[in-house]
Each structure stands twice: as C-alpha cells, then as structure tokens.
Design a protein around this motif. Structure first.
Motif, PDB file in Angstrom:
ATOM      1  N   LEU A  84     -23.233 -26.019  30.882  1.00  0.00           N
ATOM      2  CA  LEU A  84     -24.643 -26.333  31.167  1.00  0.00           C
ATOM      3  C   LEU A  84     -24.885 -26.523  32.658  1.00  0.00           C
ATOM      4  CD1 LEU A  84     -25.308 -28.652  28.113  1.00  0.00           C
ATOM      5  CD2 LEU A  84     -26.316 -26.393  28.533  1.00  0.00           C
ATOM      6  N   GLU A  85     -23.939 -27.161  33.371  1.00  0.00           N
ATOM      7  CA  GLU A  85     -24.064 -27.305  34.829  1.00  0.00           C
ATOM      8  C   GLU A  85     -24.085 -25.927  35.488  1.00  0.00           C
ATOM      9  OE1 GLU A  85     -21.827 -31.568  35.641  1.00  0.00           O
ATOM     10  OE2 GLU A  85     -20.615 -29.751  35.516  1.00  0.00           O
ATOM     11  N   HIS A  86     -23.209 -25.048  35.021  1.00  0.00           N
ATOM     12  CA  HIS A  86     -23.142 -23.690  35.580  1.00  0.00           C
ATOM     13  C   HIS A  86     -24.492 -22.977  35.424  1.00  0.00           C
ATOM     14  CE1 HIS A  86     -21.475 -19.838  36.717  1.00  0.00           C
ATOM     15  NE2 HIS A  86     -21.898 -19.316  35.570  1.00  0.00           N
ATOM     16  N   MET A  87     -25.048 -23.061  34.226  1.00  0.00           N
ATOM     17  CA  MET A  87     -26.293 -22.350  33.949  1.00  0.00           C
ATOM     18  C   MET A  87     -27.496 -23.002  34.619  1.00  0.00           C
ATOM     19  SD  MET A  87     -27.680 -21.272  30.253  1.00  0.00           S
ATOM     20  CE  MET A  87     -29.397 -21.151  29.929  1.00  0.00           C
ATOM     21  N   PHE A  88     -27.663 -24.319  34.439  1.00  0.00           N
ATOM     22  CA  PHE A  88     -28.886 -24.978  34.893  1.00  0.00           C
ATOM     23  C   PHE A  88     -28.843 -25.449  36.339  1.00  0.00           C
ATOM     24  CE2 PHE A  88     -29.426 -25.121  30.332  1.00  0.00           C
ATOM     25  CZ  PHE A  88     -30.757 -24.777  30.208  1.00  0.00           C
ATOM     26  N   SER A  89     -27.659 -25.540  36.929  1.00  0.00           N
ATOM     27  CA  SER A  89     -27.574 -25.910  38.345  1.00  0.00           C
ATOM     28  C   SER A  89     -27.148 -24.717  39.191  1.00  0.00           C
ATOM     29  CB  SER A  89     -26.592 -27.069  38.545  1.00  0.00           C
ATOM     30  OG  SER A  89     -27.062 -28.229  37.916  1.00  0.00           O
ATOM     31  N   GLY A  90     -26.057 -24.068  38.778  1.00  0.00           N
ATOM     32  CA  GLY A  90     -25.534 -22.951  39.557  1.00  0.00           C
ATOM     33  C   GLY A  90     -26.358 -21.689  39.458  1.00  0.00           C
ATOM     34  N   GLN A  91     -26.864 -21.386  38.263  1.00  0.00           N
ATOM     35  CA  GLN A  91     -27.618 -20.145  38.061  1.00  0.00           C
ATOM     36  C   GLN A  91     -29.113 -20.439  37.999  1.00  0.00           C
ATOM     37  OE1 GLN A  91     -25.530 -18.690  34.537  1.00  0.00           O
ATOM     38  NE2 GLN A  91     -24.464 -17.220  35.845  1.00  0.00           N
ATOM     39  N   SER A  92     -29.565 -21.152  39.004  1.00  0.00           N
ATOM     40  CA  SER A  92     -30.980 -21.496  39.097  1.00  0.00           C
ATOM     41  C   SER A  92     -31.363 -21.568  40.568  1.00  0.00           C
ATOM     42  CB  SER A  92     -31.260 -22.843  38.416  1.00  0.00           C
ATOM     43  OG  SER A  92     -30.639 -23.892  39.119  1.00  0.00           O
ATOM     44  N   VAL A  93     -32.648 -21.602  40.798  1.00  0.00           N
ATOM     45  CA  VAL A  93     -33.135 -21.719  42.164  1.00  0.00           C
ATOM     46  C   VAL A  93     -34.385 -22.603  42.165  1.00  0.00           C
ATOM     47  CG1 VAL A  93     -34.464 -19.561  42.015  1.00  0.00           C
ATOM     48  CG2 VAL A  93     -33.815 -20.437  44.243  1.00  0.00           C
ATOM     49  N   GLN A  94     -34.394 -23.572  43.095  1.00  0.00           N
ATOM     50  CA  GLN A  94     -35.587 -24.398  43.273  1.00  0.00           C
ATOM     51  C   GLN A  94     -36.448 -23.717  44.322  1.00  0.00           C
ATOM     52  OE1 GLN A  94     -35.048 -28.631  43.753  1.00  0.00           O
ATOM     53  NE2 GLN A  94     -36.933 -28.785  44.962  1.00  0.00           N
ATOM     54  N   MET A  95     -37.747 -23.660  44.066  1.00  0.00           N
ATOM     55  CA  MET A  95     -38.656 -23.023  45.011  1.00  0.00           C
ATOM     56  C   MET A  95     -40.023 -23.664  44.924  1.00  0.00           C
ATOM     57  SD  MET A  95     -39.499 -19.357  43.157  1.00  0.00           S
ATOM     58  CE  MET A  95     -37.902 -18.727  43.528  1.00  0.00           C
ATOM     59  N   SER A  96     -40.885 -23.256  45.847  1.00  0.00           N
ATOM     60  CA  SER A  96     -42.265 -23.722  45.848  1.00  0.00           C
ATOM     61  C   SER A  96     -43.190 -22.549  45.585  1.00  0.00           C
ATOM     62  CB  SER A  96     -42.637 -24.313  47.210  1.00  0.00           C
ATOM     63  OG  SER A  96     -41.918 -25.487  47.448  1.00  0.00           O
ATOM     64  N   VAL A  97     -44.298 -22.851  44.960  1.00  0.00           N
ATOM     65  CA  VAL A  97     -45.372 -21.875  44.843  1.00  0.00           C
ATOM     66  C   VAL A  97     -45.934 -21.705  46.249  1.00  0.00           C
ATOM     67  CG1 VAL A  97     -47.641 -21.449  43.808  1.00  0.00           C
ATOM     68  CG2 VAL A  97     -45.873 -22.639  42.496  1.00  0.00           C
ATOM     69  N   ASP A  98     -46.241 -20.471  46.674  1.00  0.00           N
ATOM     70  CA  ASP A  98     -46.789 -20.313  48.026  1.00  0.00           C
ATOM     71  C   ASP A  98     -48.277 -20.661  48.049  1.00  0.00           C
ATOM     72  OD1 ASP A  98     -48.301 -18.031  47.348  1.00  0.00           O
ATOM     73  OD2 ASP A  98     -46.966 -16.632  48.351  1.00  0.00           O
ATOM     74  N   GLU A  99     -48.865 -20.649  49.234  1.00  0.00           N
ATOM     75  CA  GLU A  99     -50.264 -21.066  49.413  1.00  0.00           C
ATOM     76  C   GLU A  99     -51.271 -20.177  48.684  1.00  0.00           C
ATOM     77  OE1 GLU A  99     -48.327 -18.751  52.319  1.00  0.00           O
ATOM     78  OE2 GLU A  99     -48.095 -20.915  52.139  1.00  0.00           O
ATOM     79  N   THR A 100     -50.850 -18.989  48.250  1.00  0.00           N
ATOM     80  CA  THR A 100     -51.752 -18.114  47.501  1.00  0.00           C
ATOM     81  C   THR A 100     -51.454 -18.115  46.001  1.00  0.00           C
ATOM     82  OG1 THR A 100     -50.370 -16.167  47.895  1.00  0.00           O
ATOM     83  CG2 THR A 100     -52.119 -16.608  49.507  1.00  0.00           C
ATOM     84  N   GLY A 101     -50.602 -19.048  45.553  1.00  0.00           N
ATOM     85  CA  GLY A 101     -50.316 -19.159  44.131  1.00  0.00           C
ATOM     86  C   GLY A 101     -49.272 -18.190  43.616  1.00  0.00           C
ATOM     87  N   ARG A 102     -48.382 -17.761  44.502  1.00  0.00           N
ATOM     88  CA  ARG A 102     -47.374 -16.785  44.099  1.00  0.00           C
ATOM     89  C   ARG A 102     -45.959 -17.359  44.183  1.00  0.00           C
ATOM     90  NH1 ARG A 102     -48.915 -11.973  48.123  1.00  0.00           N
ATOM     91  NH2 ARG A 102     -48.455 -13.717  49.503  1.00  0.00           N
ATOM     92  N   LEU A 103     -45.071 -16.719  43.462  1.00  0.00           N
ATOM     93  CA  LEU A 103     -43.631 -16.942  43.573  1.00  0.00           C
ATOM     94  C   LEU A 103     -43.034 -15.721  44.239  1.00  0.00           C
ATOM     95  CD1 LEU A 103     -42.584 -18.075  39.978  1.00  0.00           C
ATOM     96  CD2 LEU A 103     -42.790 -19.502  41.998  1.00  0.00           C
TER      97      LEU A 103
END
Length: 167
Positions: A84-103
C-alpha cells in the motif's frame, strides 16, 4: 458532511498534458484541502499505481490523509503495508490545480493509461478517476452487462444493503 464528486465528462488534453478539471470537481478539491483559501489553488493527490489499473485516481488532501492513516495503522514491514505504501505513496504525485482550473498530466501519467488528446473524468464519491475515453467506455459497458444479468425488476439500491460485496 463533505461534498462528493459527481458526474462524468470528457475533456481535451493539450500537447503539454494540460486538462481542465470539471468545475464541480474543483469545488470538492477546494473543500477537501485544509490549506486552501479563497484565491488559492487546491492541492490533490493523483495515484497512478497498480499495474492492473487503467485509470488514474484523484484524491482530495483529506481523503488521502484518511488512506495514509489506515496504512500507518498496519504493522511496519508487513507485506500489506509495504504494498500500500508503494502504491499510494510511491506511485502517486501531489499537485495543485493551476489558476485556470487545469491539471498537468506528465508524459508518464498519460502513457500509463494511454491518454493522447482527451481524458474522461469519472466521479466515484470521495475520489475521481481519469480514463482514456475508449477504455472507460469499455469499462462502463462491462458494468452495464453485469447489471443486465440481473432480473428485469432488479433495483441497484439493493446492493447497498448487502453485507458482503462481490468483487
């Protein structure tokens, strides 16, 4: 009670991997980010792990924290926790929505699920999924076929009352 993701829609993906998030999804992301304030862009986590998954799953920061807490409660070093650590921590990315509502979906994320010029966003309650449109159509058709196997008067709400769920 927190807002939940609802609906499905197809969105264009540009050459840089930018894709608009459905407006209603952005409201859920804002509410699910404890650090979000008016005028800022909400954060989220995209989980792309699991080789059998042909979609990317989006989590609010609050929903991801709930998953992280459940993982942390497992015995250290156990196979279950490591997976679960591998999948949910290692195989993930934290990001922000940009100012125009996009990823911005990186080339790695796009190639993982085969996205080229369009992406289908699908609500799943406290998370959402991003699919390559034809793969999602195939998945949705399989679910419909499963439902069609039931009696003519089958009411899907009965599934909520079942004590054990079938895969």
């Amino acid at each position: 009670m927190a807002r939940r993701f609802r609906g499905e829609s197809v969105h264009k993906v540009d050459a840089k991997g930018r894709v608009s998030i459905p407006a209603a999804f952005r409201r859920v992301l804002e509410e699910g980010d404890p650090d979000w304030e008016e005028g800022q862009n909400p954060n989220l986590v995209l989980v792309y792990g699991g080789k059998a998954r042909n979609f990317i799953e989006g989590y609010t920061m609050t929903s991801m924290e709930e998953v992280d807490d459940k993982i942390a409660a497992l015995p250290r070093g156990s196979k279950r926790r490591r997976a679960l650590e591998h999948m949910f921590s290692g195989q993930s990315v934290q990001m922000s929505v940009d100012e125009t509502g996009r990823l911005v979906l990186s080339p790695k994320l796009r190639s993982k699920i085969g996205i080229s010029n369009e992406a289908t966003f699908v609500a799943t309650g406290d998370t959402f999924q991003i699919w390559e449109p034809s793969a999602y159509e195939e998945h949705a058709a399989a679910l419909e076929d499963w439902m069609d196997e039931e009696d003519e008067d089958f009411d899907p709400l009965i599934l909520l009352d079942m004590e054990t769920a079938e895969g």
